[in-house]
Design a protein around this motif. Structure first.
Motif, PDB file in Angstrom:
ATOM      1  N   TYR A   1       0.814  -1.209   0.000  1.00 37.88           N
ATOM      2  CA  TYR A   1       0.000   0.000   0.000  1.00 37.88           C
ATOM      3  C   TYR A   1       0.855   1.270   0.000  1.00 37.88           C
ATOM      4  O   TYR A   1       0.329   2.373  -0.145  1.00 37.88           O
ATOM      5  N   GLY A   2       2.156   1.125   0.206  1.00 37.77           N
ATOM      6  CA  GLY A   2       3.020   2.297   0.246  1.00 37.77           C
ATOM      7  C   GLY A   2       2.855   3.124   1.501  1.00 37.77           C
ATOM      8  O   GLY A   2       3.072   4.344   1.492  1.00 37.77           O
ATOM      9  N   ILE A   3       2.485   2.489   2.599  1.00 39.22           N
ATOM     10  CA  ILE A   3       2.292   3.215   3.861  1.00 39.22           C
ATOM     11  C   ILE A   3       3.658   3.450   4.504  1.00 39.22           C
ATOM     12  O   ILE A   3       4.418   2.499   4.712  1.00 39.22           O
ATOM     13  N   PRO A   4       4.006   4.692   4.831  1.00 35.15           N
ATOM     14  CA  PRO A   4       5.297   4.944   5.503  1.00 35.15           C
ATOM     15  C   PRO A   4       5.294   4.330   6.893  1.00 35.15           C
ATOM     16  O   PRO A   4       4.321   4.428   7.634  1.00 35.15           O
ATOM     17  N   VAL A   5       6.391   3.685   7.241  1.00 38.75           N
ATOM     18  CA  VAL A   5       6.434   2.885   8.460  1.00 38.75           C
ATOM     19  C   VAL A   5       7.725   3.136   9.224  1.00 38.75           C
ATOM     20  O   VAL A   5       8.791   3.320   8.619  1.00 38.75           O
ATOM     21  N   THR A   6       7.634   3.155  10.532  1.00 37.90           N
ATOM     22  CA  THR A   6       8.784   3.069  11.438  1.00 37.90           C
ATOM     23  C   THR A   6       8.534   1.846  12.315  1.00 37.90           C
ATOM     24  O   THR A   6       7.477   1.759  12.940  1.00 37.90           O
ATOM     25  N   SER A   7       9.476   0.914  12.347  1.00 43.84           N
ATOM     26  CA  SER A   7       9.162  -0.355  13.001  1.00 43.84           C
ATOM     27  C   SER A   7      10.359  -0.947  13.724  1.00 43.84           C
ATOM     28  O   SER A   7      11.514  -0.701  13.357  1.00 43.84           O
TER      29      SER A   7
ATOM     30  N   LEU B   1      23.574 -16.719  12.429  1.00 40.08           N
ATOM     31  CA  LEU B   1      22.153 -16.712  12.786  1.00 40.08           C
ATOM     32  C   LEU B   1      21.779 -15.510  13.630  1.00 40.08           C
ATOM     33  O   LEU B   1      20.588 -15.201  13.786  1.00 40.08           O
ATOM     34  N   GLU B   2      22.772 -14.821  14.207  1.00 45.38           N
ATOM     35  CA  GLU B   2      22.493 -13.622  14.986  1.00 45.38           C
ATOM     36  C   GLU B   2      22.111 -12.443  14.101  1.00 45.38           C
ATOM     37  O   GLU B   2      21.485 -11.497  14.567  1.00 45.38           O
ATOM     38  N   LEU B   3      22.492 -12.483  12.843  1.00 39.77           N
ATOM     39  CA  LEU B   3      22.244 -11.363  11.944  1.00 39.77           C
ATOM     40  C   LEU B   3      20.753 -11.192  11.680  1.00 39.77           C
ATOM     41  O   LEU B   3      20.003 -12.166  11.575  1.00 39.77           O
ATOM     42  N   SER B   4      20.336  -9.949  11.552  1.00 38.24           N
ATOM     43  CA  SER B   4      18.942  -9.664  11.226  1.00 38.24           C
ATOM     44  C   SER B   4      18.882  -8.436  10.327  1.00 38.24           C
ATOM     45  O   SER B   4      19.790  -7.599  10.322  1.00 38.24           O
ATOM     46  N   ASP B   5      17.808  -8.337   9.558  1.00 43.28           N
ATOM     47  CA  ASP B   5      17.588  -7.206   8.648  1.00 43.28           C
ATOM     48  C   ASP B   5      16.402  -6.390   9.154  1.00 43.28           C
ATOM     49  O   ASP B   5      15.269  -6.904   9.216  1.00 43.28           O
ATOM     50  N   PRO B   6      16.628  -5.147   9.550  1.00 43.58           N
ATOM     51  CA  PRO B   6      15.495  -4.321   9.997  1.00 43.58           C
ATOM     52  C   PRO B   6      14.562  -4.012   8.841  1.00 43.58           C
ATOM     53  O   PRO B   6      14.989  -3.880   7.685  1.00 43.58           O
ATOM     54  N   TRP B   7      13.289  -3.881   9.157  1.00 38.06           N
ATOM     55  CA  TRP B   7      12.299  -3.563   8.127  1.00 38.06           C
ATOM     56  C   TRP B   7      12.371  -2.059   7.819  1.00 38.06           C
ATOM     57  O   TRP B   7      12.846  -1.666   6.764  1.00 38.06           O
ATOM     58  N   HIS B   8      11.929  -1.237   8.735  1.00 37.73           N
ATOM     59  CA  HIS B   8      12.039   0.226   8.597  1.00 37.73           C
ATOM     60  C   HIS B   8      12.440   0.788   9.952  1.00 37.73           C
ATOM     61  O   HIS B   8      11.617   1.379  10.658  1.00 37.73           O
ATOM     62  N   ALA B   9      13.697   0.572  10.318  1.00 37.92           N
ATOM     63  CA  ALA B   9      14.139   0.969  11.652  1.00 37.92           C
ATOM     64  C   ALA B   9      14.277   2.482  11.794  1.00 37.92           C
ATOM     65  O   ALA B   9      14.060   3.035  12.875  1.00 37.92           O
ATOM     66  N   ARG B  10      14.634   3.170  10.737  1.00 37.48           N
ATOM     67  CA  ARG B  10      14.836   4.622  10.807  1.00 37.48           C
ATOM     68  C   ARG B  10      13.506   5.328  11.007  1.00 37.48           C
ATOM     69  O   ARG B  10      12.528   5.039  10.309  1.00 37.48           O
ATOM     70  N   ASP B  11      13.476   6.253  11.943  1.00 34.87           N
ATOM     71  CA  ASP B  11      12.250   6.978  12.246  1.00 34.87           C
ATOM     72  C   ASP B  11      12.152   8.196  11.346  1.00 34.87           C
ATOM     73  O   ASP B  11      12.741   9.247  11.612  1.00 34.87           O
TER      74      ASP B  11
END
Length: 940
Positions: A291-297, A452-462
């Motif tokens: 939907y193109g919704i801006p997100v901080t998560s 396995l500790e590595l992770s990719d943030p979705w939209h971490a930047r506020d």
């Protein structure tokens, strides 16, 4: 600047810090901030630690700490084998020790009944001290170091007062740092502003507060929330939505968010807060990005979901293992040209490669000529050579160097950087004084854990987007519109399991004795209720609650119990009936009527009372309401010993399991039923033929038993207790099932007959009914009636009362500790009943192990005799039987606090053991004190 007051603002998280800074800017004259410094707790710790002048170069992560605990446990006779044999055990053990370290409880304060844990904790502290001397600290070590530099930091920066915002309950290490800041400031110059809504949990936290210099001050997140504190719900302030699945739930919320944004609501004023984001991960990303919704998560997905990260993992596993086909192909697919990668898969499939250098070389030699074959051969030779060198490596650093060389062309710089932390694992081994040889499996496991500790943030930047946060991240963050999805049983409240290494009773004792904030799992319900109420107090316009009828796998879900008694608003507010579907159809949920003369509000409030008058909610039904037969079965009393509440549900109320087995499915206990019946037929026939008489050679009896067994098993299978539908519809499945049971019976017969025929027997009673009065103590007695699996009459007049057991825990049925605590009483009860019925003391109760898969007993535990003499049974069982008889006399069926027996219980939803007030009532009720003492015996 000399006239500007220097103020330090400390926030519990980066998000709260941002809110505080923005609010301070809005409130400041001319929007100019002077004299204020904003730090979250981690940044404050790093600033204060720098004041000490001591080195801090590496921060240990979860993987490194788990490795440290595993290495320290190697020297423990108790924990060493468990950590070696059970994957994940070290992580759970590390969590327990982290609780103790974070609370600030020293090892010597642990009681003797957890002496093994105390020794391990001591070793861990010593190893961490050695690492700290080299500048390697975990988070707790950093906060401890920071507390030493706090005074210098305050003095150098010239702070005259400080404020702490957004913390709901401090752990010990962070609290000690704040306490050190408060000590460096004038008295009363540090204010600890605790987000609160007047809940009893917050009052309890304040009463048990560990730091006297800064008592918590309860503050509201908003001055005017949409919902009214302790009042009725205003019109339009709350919506309850019902969806068919989590995907539909997210879709509904996304459309609501789009409508709000189109109406002019700023995205950052909208918050979506499930208890945990993981169940919604896939749908949140797909739908909101779609939907193109801006997100901080705060959502972060495992990096291993990316193809390049999977290739790194495949390489590490191939080098640490034996060049397994899938792992080698996974690596080659990411590094070779497309033609060579396809050829590798084709060659491996055509030559049926499984693993090992020999398989791969044979596959290359038999491959048809192909232009890409030479490149494939060269790549495989490199992998084989690297694997040989990897097997000879003697450190994580060396293993990493070899991996990085062969992976030079592999994409994924973050994976390469993660493996760069492998030297930390070597330092951990040295600090913990590892005694075990370094193996390729050890190296691969260590490198794999780093990946396995590595992770990719979705939209971490506020960037001002819609805030999609889990409940912990969203605490104390105000918003205009709040969406709370996932309001289902099991998520709200989250199910808290008791720590197997440090029980809640021990944690409570440590918390009281040390005045330190030791986490108590049994308080999880109160904490969850407080957290939900805090979230409800943070919305200024509207709150939308939602739940789904089924999870992502289609399993049915039920609405959260919190919806029946919503926190923050008027007590007893039930909002489930307000639920509507997207089409506006009202959801229908029925609930039981309240007792006569009692309002719904008072009835619900009673469930959360800590007074013993509320014990009826916990199985205290009273003697007048209990209707039992004149004689009860030993199985019922044994069930009562395991868990009285489960006995009430199963044998008094006759409650069925929620899910009925399919008519084409075999129940878990059908193998046991079939074995019982077949053994009855077999042994009756052997005895009638004289094969069990004194003087019979065991080999003769065993041979005859094996010859008779197929017929006995066939006769047993045709009995009414086995499923004819399965036999007729699934003949192959049924034949395989019979073959498994037959192997188990052959194994048992061979062991049992050689033991029996050492003396022979004069009489055999199989499936014998018995009714007797067992006098326990004084006027206390139990009238028992049941069916004994086997009674053997010996030539010397003695009786051996046997009970067939198909479980793998061979010793538990007659283990003195289990009998003392009442968790294994069935064999003892049958022996007592037979002794009373036959008026003899020459009785032995024995457990006869008939494991369905005897080949899994590699240690031969089933071959050891498992029995108790009658005198031992009376000594071990009479105290607990007296107490169980007392429970029946009072009509009391309390739940137990141990977790072991809950894994297979069908009544986990109805059980009250996760309800905080219920646990407190059971733990403090005076009539149950003797029963609690028996269940918590240290020598058991």
């Amino acid at each position: 600047m000399s006239g500007v007051e220097r103020v330090l603002e400390i926030a519990a998280s980066t998000r709260v810090l941002r809110e505080r800074r923005l609010r301070a800017l809005e409130d400041a004259p001319g929007h100019a901030l002077l004299g204020r410094e904003f730090l979250h707790l981690r940044a404050l710790a790093e600033r204060c630690a720098a004041e000490t002048g001591e080195a801090f170069r590496v921060s240990l992560g979860a993987t490194a700490l788990e490795r440290l605990v595993a290495v320290c446990a190697q020297r423990s006779a108790y924990f060493g084998p468990l950590v070696s044999d059970r994957p994940g055990f070290a992580g759970a053990l590390a969590a327990t020790l982290r609780d103790l370290r974070d609370a600030g409880v020293p090892p010597e304060r642990l009681p003797n009944d957890v002496s093994a844990l105390r020794s391990l904790y001591t070793d861990l502290e010593q190893a961490l001290a050695r690492l700290a001397s080299d500048g390697i600290l975990d988070r707790i070590g950093l906060f401890r170091l920071a507390a030493r530099g706090a005074a210098s930091f305050v003095e150098r920066r010239g702070f005259t007062r400080a404020e702490v915002h957004g913390a709901t309950e401090l752990v010990g290490s962070a609290g000690d740092l704040v306490d050190a800041i408060a000590t460096a400031l004038p008295d009363g110059a540090l204010r600890f502003l605790q987000p609160d809504w007047g809940d009893a949990h917050a009052e309890r936290v304040q009463a048990e507060w560990s730091w006297k210099r800064f008592p918590p001050e309860g503050v509201a997140v908003l001055d005017s929330p949409a919902l009214t504190r302790d009042g009725p719900i205003p019109d339009g302030a709350l919506r309850v939505l019902r969806a068919r699945s989590p995907r539909d739930e997210v879709e509904q919320i996304a459309r609501e968010v789009l409508a709000l944004i189109e109406s002019g609501v700023a995205p950052h004023e909208i918050a979506i807060v499930p208890r945990s984001l993981e169940p919604y991960e896939t749908w949140l990303v797909a739908i909101f990005d779609g939907y193109g919704i801006p997100v901080t998560s705060s959502l972060a997905r495992p990096a291993i979901a990316r193809p390049e990260a999977r290739a790194w993992l495949a390489l590490v596993r191939a080098l640490g293992g034996d060049l397994e086909r899938a792992n080698v192909l996974g690596f080659l697919d990411a590094t070779l040209p497309r033609e060579s990668a396809r050829l590798a898969e084709h060659v491996a499939r055509e030559s049926a490669v499984v693993r090992g250098e020999r398989d791969w070389r044979a596959a290359l030699d038999s491959a048809k000529p192909d232009p890409a074959l030479e490149a494939l051969r060269e790549a495989l030779e490199r992998v084989i050579a690297t694997r040989e060198a990897f097997a000879a490596a003697r450190s994580f650093s060396e293993a990493t160097r070899l991996t990085l060389v062969i992976a030079a062309d592999l994409p994924g710089d973050d994976c390469r950087a993660a493996l760069g932390r492998a030297p930390e694992l070597d330092e951990i081994d040295r600090a913990a004084k590892s005694t075990r040889p370094f193996t390729p499996e050890t190296a691969a496991a260590g490198l794999e854990s780093l990946l396995l500790e590595l992770s990719d943030p979705w939209h971490a930047r506020d960037d001002g987007g819609v805030r999609v946060l889990d409940a912990i991240q969203a605490r104390a963050l105000p918003c205009a519109h709040l969406f709370l999805p996932g309001m289902v049983h099991g998520a709200w409240p989250r199910q808290a399991s008791e720590d197997p290494f440090l029980l809640d009773s021990t944690r409570e004792a440590l918390r009281a004795a040390c005045r330190r904030p030791v986490p108590v799992r049994g308080r999880a319900l109160a904490e969850e209720r407080f957290l939900l109420g805090l979230l409800l107090s943070q919305a200024s316009e509207r709150v939308t609650l939602s739940f789904s009828d089924a999870d992502g796998s289609g399993r049915a879900l039920s609405p959260s119990g919190f919806l029946r008694d919503l926190p923050f608003v008027e007590r007893g507010t039930d909002v489930v009936g307000l639920a509507s579907t997207p089409n506006g159809d009202a959801a229908r949920f029925e609930r039981a009527s309240t007792p006569l003369g009692q309002s719904a509000r008072d009835y619900i409030a009673g469930t959360d009372s800590f007074h013993s008058d509320s014990l009826p909610f916990d199985g205290e039904i009273g003697a007048g309401a209990l209707r039992l037969p004149d004689a009860v079965s030993p199985s019922f009393i044994a069930e009562l010993g395991v868990c009285p509440l489960r006995a009430l549900f199963k044998s008094v109320l006759h409650a069925r399991e929620l899910v009925d087995p399919s008519p084409d499915t075999l129940d878990a206990n059908e193998a046991g039923q079939l074995a019982h019946e077949a053994l009855r037929i077999l042994y009756r026939g052997l005895f009638d033929e004289g094969q069990l008489a004194p003087g019979t050679h065991p080999d003769t009896a065993v041979a005859r038993a094996k010859a008779r067994l197929p017929a006995a098993l066939d006769e047993a299978a045709k009995s009414a207790r086995t499923r004819t539908r399965v036999r007729t519809r699934e003949p192959e499945l049924w034949s395989a099932f019979l073959a498994v049971v037959e192997r188990a019976l052959v194994d048992f017969v061979e062991r049992d007959l050689r033991t029996l025929l050492l003396t022979g027997l004069t009489e055999l009673e199989a499936e014998k009914g018995v009714r007797a009065t067992v006098h326990v103590h004084g006027d206390t007695s139990l009238e028992l009636e049941g069916r004994v699996d086997r009674i053997v009459h010996l030539p010397d007049g003695g009786l051996r009362v046997g009970d067939y057991k198909t479980s793998r825990d061979f010793g538990k049925p007659v283990a003195p500790a289990s009998v003392r605590r009442g968790t294994s009483l069935q064999v003892s009860l049958y022996a007592l009943a037979v002794a009373s019925d036959r008026s003899t003391l020459a009785v032995v109760g024995e457990a006869l192990p008939v494991p369905v898969r005897p080949e899994r007993d590699r240690d031969g535990g089933r071959e050891t005799e498992r029995s108790l003499e009658l005198a031992e049974i009376e000594m071990f069982a009479f105290p607990v039987l007296e107490e169980l008889a007392g429970l029946l006399a009072r009509g009391s069926f309390p739940f137990h606090f141990e977790r072991e027996e809950c894994r297979y219980c069908p009544y986990t939803i109805a059980c009250r053991r996760e309800h905080g007030p219920s646990r407190e009532r059971i733990a403090s009720a005076e009539p149950l004190s003797a029963w609690r003492a028996l269940r918590s015996r240290a020598d058991a």
